[in-house]
Scaffold this motif. Structure first.
Motif, PDB file in Angstrom:
ATOM      1  N   SER A   8      53.792 -16.693  18.612  1.00 28.96           N
ATOM      2  CA  SER A   8      53.218 -17.437  17.481  1.00 28.96           C
ATOM      3  C   SER A   8      54.212 -17.570  16.331  1.00 28.96           C
ATOM      4  O   SER A   8      53.874 -18.127  15.283  1.00 28.96           O
ATOM      5  CB  SER A   8      51.938 -16.732  16.986  1.00 28.96           C
ATOM      6  OG  SER A   8      52.225 -15.395  16.620  1.00 28.96           O
TER       7      SER A   8
ATOM      8  N   TYR B  96      44.609 -17.069  27.723  1.00 30.10           N
ATOM      9  CA  TYR B  96      44.649 -18.505  28.001  1.00 30.10           C
ATOM     10  C   TYR B  96      44.184 -18.746  29.437  1.00 30.10           C
ATOM     11  O   TYR B  96      44.819 -18.280  30.381  1.00 30.10           O
ATOM     12  CB  TYR B  96      46.057 -19.050  27.815  1.00 30.10           C
ATOM     13  CG  TYR B  96      46.621 -18.853  26.415  1.00 30.10           C
ATOM     14  CD1 TYR B  96      45.994 -19.433  25.319  1.00 30.10           C
ATOM     15  CD2 TYR B  96      47.770 -18.104  26.202  1.00 30.10           C
ATOM     16  CE1 TYR B  96      46.510 -19.264  24.034  1.00 30.10           C
ATOM     17  CE2 TYR B  96      48.297 -17.933  24.932  1.00 30.10           C
ATOM     18  CZ  TYR B  96      47.656 -18.511  23.855  1.00 30.10           C
ATOM     19  OH  TYR B  96      48.160 -18.346  22.587  1.00 30.10           O
TER      20      TYR B  96
ATOM     21  N   ARG C  38      43.515 -26.033  22.416  1.00 35.73           N
ATOM     22  CA  ARG C  38      42.654 -25.864  21.242  1.00 35.73           C
ATOM     23  C   ARG C  38      43.062 -24.625  20.440  1.00 35.73           C
ATOM     24  O   ARG C  38      43.159 -24.667  19.210  1.00 35.73           O
ATOM     25  CB  ARG C  38      41.196 -25.747  21.689  1.00 35.73           C
ATOM     26  CG  ARG C  38      40.187 -25.875  20.552  1.00 35.73           C
ATOM     27  CD  ARG C  38      38.755 -25.738  21.052  1.00 35.73           C
ATOM     28  NE  ARG C  38      38.470 -26.692  22.127  1.00 35.73           N
ATOM     29  CZ  ARG C  38      38.205 -26.335  23.388  1.00 35.73           C
ATOM     30  NH1 ARG C  38      38.202 -25.070  23.734  1.00 35.73           N
ATOM     31  NH2 ARG C  38      37.946 -27.262  24.281  1.00 35.73           N
ATOM     32  N   GLU C  39      43.352 -23.546  21.142  1.00 35.77           N
ATOM     33  CA  GLU C  39      43.730 -22.304  20.470  1.00 35.77           C
ATOM     34  C   GLU C  39      45.085 -22.432  19.773  1.00 35.77           C
ATOM     35  O   GLU C  39      45.274 -21.954  18.654  1.00 35.77           O
ATOM     36  CB  GLU C  39      43.757 -21.154  21.485  1.00 35.77           C
ATOM     37  CG  GLU C  39      43.911 -19.791  20.836  1.00 35.77           C
ATOM     38  CD  GLU C  39      43.651 -18.650  21.799  1.00 35.77           C
ATOM     39  OE1 GLU C  39      44.123 -17.536  21.524  1.00 35.77           O
ATOM     40  OE2 GLU C  39      42.979 -18.885  22.831  1.00 35.77           O
TER      41      GLU C  39
ATOM     42  N   VAL D 185      46.521 -25.244  18.649  1.00 39.34           N
ATOM     43  CA  VAL D 185      46.384 -26.141  17.491  1.00 39.34           C
ATOM     44  C   VAL D 185      45.660 -25.444  16.350  1.00 39.34           C
ATOM     45  O   VAL D 185      46.034 -25.572  15.177  1.00 39.34           O
ATOM     46  CB  VAL D 185      45.637 -27.429  17.899  1.00 39.34           C
ATOM     47  CG1 VAL D 185      45.308 -28.272  16.674  1.00 39.34           C
ATOM     48  CG2 VAL D 185      46.480 -28.240  18.881  1.00 39.34           C
ATOM     49  N   THR D 186      44.615 -24.661  16.668  1.00 39.02           N
ATOM     50  CA  THR D 186      43.837 -23.964  15.636  1.00 39.02           C
ATOM     51  C   THR D 186      44.687 -22.932  14.900  1.00 39.02           C
ATOM     52  O   THR D 186      44.643 -22.827  13.674  1.00 39.02           O
ATOM     53  CB  THR D 186      42.611 -23.267  16.264  1.00 39.02           C
ATOM     54  OG1 THR D 186      41.799 -24.250  16.909  1.00 39.02           O
ATOM     55  CG2 THR D 186      41.786 -22.553  15.206  1.00 39.02           C
ATOM     56  N   GLN D 187      45.469 -22.160  15.657  1.00 40.40           N
ATOM     57  CA  GLN D 187      46.223 -21.054  15.071  1.00 40.40           C
ATOM     58  C   GLN D 187      47.569 -21.472  14.482  1.00 40.40           C
ATOM     59  O   GLN D 187      48.028 -20.882  13.502  1.00 40.40           O
ATOM     60  CB  GLN D 187      46.443 -19.961  16.121  1.00 40.40           C
ATOM     61  CG  GLN D 187      45.154 -19.287  16.594  1.00 40.40           C
ATOM     62  CD  GLN D 187      45.409 -18.206  17.615  1.00 40.40           C
ATOM     63  OE1 GLN D 187      46.547 -17.963  18.029  1.00 40.40           O
ATOM     64  NE2 GLN D 187      44.344 -17.535  18.051  1.00 40.40           N
ATOM     65  N   GLU D 188      48.206 -22.484  15.080  1.00 39.18           N
ATOM     66  CA  GLU D 188      49.583 -22.796  14.700  1.00 39.18           C
ATOM     67  C   GLU D 188      49.793 -24.230  14.222  1.00 39.18           C
ATOM     68  O   GLU D 188      50.878 -24.570  13.754  1.00 39.18           O
ATOM     69  CB  GLU D 188      50.522 -22.508  15.886  1.00 39.18           C
ATOM     70  CG  GLU D 188      50.426 -21.073  16.393  1.00 39.18           C
ATOM     71  CD  GLU D 188      51.104 -20.888  17.736  1.00 39.18           C
ATOM     72  OE1 GLU D 188      52.248 -21.367  17.898  1.00 39.18           O
ATOM     73  OE2 GLU D 188      50.505 -20.260  18.627  1.00 39.18           O
ATOM     74  N   GLY D 189      48.772 -25.062  14.383  1.00 41.73           N
ATOM     75  CA  GLY D 189      48.917 -26.459  13.989  1.00 41.73           C
ATOM     76  C   GLY D 189      49.327 -27.329  15.172  1.00 41.73           C
ATOM     77  O   GLY D 189      49.816 -26.838  16.196  1.00 41.73           O
ATOM     78  N   PHE D 190      49.115 -28.640  15.031  1.00 41.33           N
ATOM     79  CA  PHE D 190      49.382 -29.566  16.137  1.00 41.33           C
ATOM     80  C   PHE D 190      50.878 -29.681  16.433  1.00 41.33           C
ATOM     81  O   PHE D 190      51.322 -29.424  17.546  1.00 41.33           O
ATOM     82  CB  PHE D 190      48.798 -30.942  15.815  1.00 41.33           C
ATOM     83  CG  PHE D 190      48.953 -31.939  16.926  1.00 41.33           C
ATOM     84  CD1 PHE D 190      48.081 -31.941  18.006  1.00 41.33           C
ATOM     85  CD2 PHE D 190      49.991 -32.873  16.906  1.00 41.33           C
ATOM     86  CE1 PHE D 190      48.239 -32.855  19.045  1.00 41.33           C
ATOM     87  CE2 PHE D 190      50.155 -33.789  17.928  1.00 41.33           C
ATOM     88  CZ  PHE D 190      49.272 -33.776  19.011  1.00 41.33           C
TER      89      PHE D 190
END
Length: 328
Positions: A69, A268, A276-277, A279-284
């Motif tokens: 991450s 995962y 989804r995880e 994008v939610t945690q680190e951005g697109f």
């Protein structure tokens, strides 16, 4: 009677003898040295091994950031390379490369060989036998070749990813990875990440081969030379790799996350869930395109070396066949 014997023994004129000595067109085609699937396998394996070995340190660095991450930057990437070198020595930068070579040699061999076969098959089916294929058919041949190679070699890619992100103490060699995964996580784990890999390889291989073949075709039309020079092949391959890898990169990140979930403590399980995880945690952009700039550096180099090495060894083997044929 003597006159009859003399007539039969009379030597033929040079023109008649030449005509009789010449083989028919069918015989000439049979006598020509033929390019075989074994030749394609050898050239493909060699090309893949050379390309992956050259960019192994960059490839390992990209995987390390893909599965973590931590934010990626060129500065952090080269700091990681420097710290790895200072702590564990130069060869640590090639950790996992043995698994990469074991994977990439059959992968590249199958991909290049099946690409040749699919081009012939599709050319025959669509009526382009012996001619340049139209754009969609070039893309289709590349996609089918990539899919075939992935389906036959995927567990080796899983092993390679595990070795790249773990210390030597955890996995000592390729067989150790296979044994531990099978015993501790189950055989099915060897195929974790298979779906995003297939989804990614269709546009990646299709676009890569399509771009390379198209650039060679345009080059021939413009220069009237049947074959480009080695540096031109390298440039064509680099362009093909840059476009192909950029198009499929998010799925490459998803694939790596799913492959290394067992050693990173993540859960995962599905393609959409992993996306989804991330994008939610680190951005697109920062999540799904993490390490893309590193890929822009190492990807074109790898693809350029691979495609140009294949073409060069292909031509070299063909000349060797011709020399052997001439000797006989």
């Amino acid at each position: 009677m003597a006159h009859s014997v003399t007539d039969h023994q009379r030597p033929l004129p040079v023109s008649e003898a030449t005509v009789l000595a010449m083989p028919s067109s069918n015989q000439a085609q049979d006598l020509r040295p033929r390019w075989t699937a074994v030749d394609s396998l050898l050239c493909g394996a060699f090309a893949g091994a050379v390309a992956k070995t050259v960019i192994a340190p960059l490839d390992r660095t990209k995987i390390i950031f893909q599965v973590s991450s931590n934010r990626f930057s060129a500065k952090e990437a080269f700091r990681f390379i420097y710290c790895s070198y200072m702590k564990d020595g130069l060869l640590s930068l090639w950790r996992g490369n043995s698994a990469t070579i074991v994977r990439v040699m059959p992968y590249a061999a199958i991909q290049f060989t099946s690409h040749d076969q699919y081009k012939k098959l599709l050319g025959s089916y669509y009526g382009y036998q012996g001619k340049a294929l139209p754009p969609f058919t070039r893309f289709l041949a590349g996609s089918l070749a990539g899919t075939t190679a992935v389906m036959l070699t995927y567990p080796l890619d899983m092993v390679r990813a595990r070795m790249a992100v773990t210390a030597r103490e955890m996995y000592s060699n390729i067989m150790h990875v296979f044994m531990r995964i099978s015993q501790e996580e189950g055989i099915r784990t060897l195929y974790r990440g298979f779906t995003p890999t297939i989804m990614g390889v269709i546009p990646y291989a299709g676009i890569t081969f399509y771009t390379y073949e198209t650039l060679k075709k345009l080059h021939t039309e413009k220069t009237k030379r049947p074959q480009p020079y080695p540096h031109e092949r390298l440039a064509f391959g680099a362009c093909a790799g840059l476009i192909g890898q950029s198009a499929s990169y998010p799925l490459d990140v998803v694939r790596r996350r799913m492959q290394t979930a067992g050693v990173t403590g993540s859960s995962y399980a599905t393609v959409m869930g992993t996306m989804r995880e991330i994008v939610t945690q680190e951005g697109f952009v920062r999540g799904l395109y993490k390490g893309l700039s590193m890929n822009w550096l190492k990807g074109p180099i790898a693809v350029g070396i691979s495609l140009s090495t294949f073409d060069i060894t292909h031509n070299l083997l063909l000349k060797m066949h011709q020399i052997g044929f001439s000797a006989h």
